[in-house]
Write an enzyme that holds these catalytic residues in place. Structure first.
Site, short mmCIF file in Angstrom:
data_model
loop_
_atom_site.label_atom_id
_atom_site.label_comp_id
_atom_site.label_asym_id
_atom_site.label_seq_id
_atom_site.Cartn_x
_atom_site.Cartn_y
_atom_site.Cartn_z
N LYS A 145 0.80 -1.22 0.00
CA LYS A 145 0.00 0.00 0.00
C LYS A 145 0.84 1.28 0.00
CE LYS A 145 -4.13 -1.62 -0.36
NZ LYS A 145 -5.05 -1.22 -1.42
N1 PMP Z 1 -3.47 -7.78 1.89
C1 PMP Z 1 -3.35 -6.80 2.76
C2 PMP Z 1 -2.70 -7.05 4.07
C3 PMP Z 1 -3.85 -5.52 2.44
O1 PMP Z 1 -3.74 -4.53 3.34
C4 PMP Z 1 -4.49 -5.32 1.20
C5 PMP Z 1 -5.08 -4.00 0.90
N2 PMP Z 1 -6.44 -3.91 1.32
C6 PMP Z 1 -4.59 -6.41 0.31
C7 PMP Z 1 -4.05 -7.62 0.70
C8 PMP Z 1 -5.33 -6.35 -0.99
O2 PMP Z 1 -4.89 -5.41 -1.89
P1 PMP Z 1 -5.91 -4.63 -2.80
O3 PMP Z 1 -6.67 -3.66 -1.94
O4 PMP Z 1 -5.04 -3.94 -3.79
O5 PMP Z 1 -6.84 -5.60 -3.45
#
Ligand code: PMP
Length: 456
Positions: A44
């Protein structure tokens, strides 16, 4: 000098690591994209930086502006970090169920944290949604990145993460495996990769209970992936297949990844890993290259996934088998070399019983029938004998049958130690342990205590 201008330049260019241990024996090569190596600890960081840059370009965020972020997780960390360098104020709005660690982490990065009550209706002015909305409206120059609807979220991965993976695999990637939260990661990377090679298979790793792949939408414990609504940042058409993963399998897989590959992993890494290995096991093409995205590291989950007590409380780890009275007896034998069953007969003299107690260093003995060595007919112990001998020394030459007391209460060797502890907490000196219908030994309070000290 080889140096970055700021920590923001250290975002991205994360390593691709061959999982040769956990994927040993499988036909395809399996690689992990280790996003925990971003400076804020997750994938992120990339999105936070790019959402801020896009807002600056679009004039939504001006120097000295305020970012209002209604999430507590990895995006908040990335935003808080970038805001330090770029000079923005960050207000993180989070529900009061969030852990103190998460609040402390954001405060450590200079964010202001507004905690809102969890037990109010979303329409209430005190709710998490209402508070973030009101702050964004009321604070001049405030900007809410809204990662669930912000096109800069998936675009980050089209422009940045996708090309990295293409380059790192020399264009040989055949399967992409990623969890889906906002869907930004999978949508962006898949768009880029499929534009290079439309045959690349995209596998969505999704928790049981998430709307993306489950018939029944219900709560689950895996953080960061799965949703109960469809965000606009997710383009479901990029996904060729889902693998649905339980909390238990995800957490055990994250622990395995940490132990086997030394990659300390978050829960959603476990979700992605289970999906990657499921797919890899089915692949028969030796040229296949599977890349699994590991979004964050395990440090934020030490009190949960990596805590055996927490895991057991949730039924994700078996409880260790309860120690039995038989175990105590075996420990005693090993430690002290006491033969299992030392007993006297009613026709023996008290003097003889005392000699036997002395020889074996024990304070009480069972008395067994002269006709059946397995029949407990009574007991004698130092305490009772001392009391009698003090009054009448001649008792030393009495028959045991004249002085013996009631037999020791019997406990089964299979019974839990707990039961024995219960029976010995009063006046009772010893218990007779029964195995296969026969008395096999005695246990006393000191045996129980010792067995707690000496591990099985
Ligand atoms: N795993 C974790 C620990 C996350 O913080 C996130 C973000 N929400 C994701 C997976 C999934 O990523 P995305 O939001 O890009 O689908």
């Amino acid at each position: 000098m080889v140096a970055h201008d700021s920590i923001l330049d250290a975002i991205g260019a994360t390593p691709l690591v061959r999982l040769s241990r956990i994927a040993a024996g499988l036909t395809p090569q399996v690689f992990a994209k280790v996003e925990a190596l971003n400076p804020g600890g997750s994938i992120k960081d990339r999105v936070a930086l790019r959402m801020i840059e896009a807002a600056e370009r679009d004039g939504l965020l001006r120097p000295g502006g305020t970012i209002v972020e209604p999430t507590s997780g990895n995006t908040g960390t990335g935003l808080a970090m970038a805001a330090r360098i770029k000079g923005y104020r960050v207000i993180a709005v989070m529900p009061d169920k969030m852990s103190q660690e998460k609040i402390d982490l954001l405060r450590a990065l200079g964010a202001e944290v507004v905690v809102t009550p969890t037990d109010v209706d979303p329409d209430s002015p005190r709710s998490y949604y209402s508070v973030s909305k009101r702050l964004t409206e009321e604070i001049p120059g405030a900007f809410n990145p809204n990662q669930y609807a912000n096109p800069a979220n998936p675009q980050t991965h089209v422009d940045w993460t996708g090309p990295e993976i293409w380059r790192q695999t020399g264009g040989r990637i055949t399967h992409l495996v990623a969890g889906v939260g906002t869907g930004g990661t999978i949508t962006g990377i898949a768009r880029y990769l499929k534009a290079q090679n439309p045959d690349i298979q995209v596998i969505g790793a999704d928790p049981e209970g998430s709307i993306y792949s489950s018939d029944e939408v219900r709560p689950y414990l895996t953080e960061g992936v799965g949703e109960d609504f469809w965000p606009t940042t997710f383009d479901p058409s990029v996904v060729d297949r889902y693998v649905t993963v339980s909390d238990k399998d995800a957490f055990l897989s994250a622990r395995q990844l940490s132990l086997v590959e030394g990659i300390l992993s978050g829960g959603s890494c476990g979700t992605a890993m289970v999906a990657a290995l499921t797919v890899a096991r089915e692949i028969t093409d030796p040229d296949a290259v599977v890349v699994v995205i590991l979004p964050d590291g395990g440090r934020s989950y030490l009190s949960k996934i990596y805590n055996d007590t927490w895991m057991r409380e949730h039924g994700f780890l078996e409880r260790p088998p309860e120690r039995t009275v038989g175990d105590v007896l075996r420990t005693k034998e090993q430690e002290g070399g006491v033969p299992q069953m030392v007993a006297v007969r009613p026709t023996h003299k008290v003097r003889q019983a005392i000699a036997v107690m002395h020889e074996h260093g024990v304070s009480q003995l069972p008395v067994v029938s002269p006709h059946d060595a397995d029949a407990l007919v009574g007991s004698i112990g130092e305490r009772g004998l001392l009391r009698r001998a003090a009054k009448d020394p001649a008792v030393l030459d009495a028959d045991i049958s004249d002085v013996m007391e009631l037999p020791f209460p019997a406990v089964s060797a299979d019974g839990p130690v707990r039961e024995a502890v219960e029976l010995l907490s009063g006046d009772q000196q010893a218990l007779a342990v029964i195995e296969g219908g026969r008395p096999v030994g005695l246990v006393t309070r000191s045996d129980l205590l010792e067995s707690l000290v000496v591990p099985a």
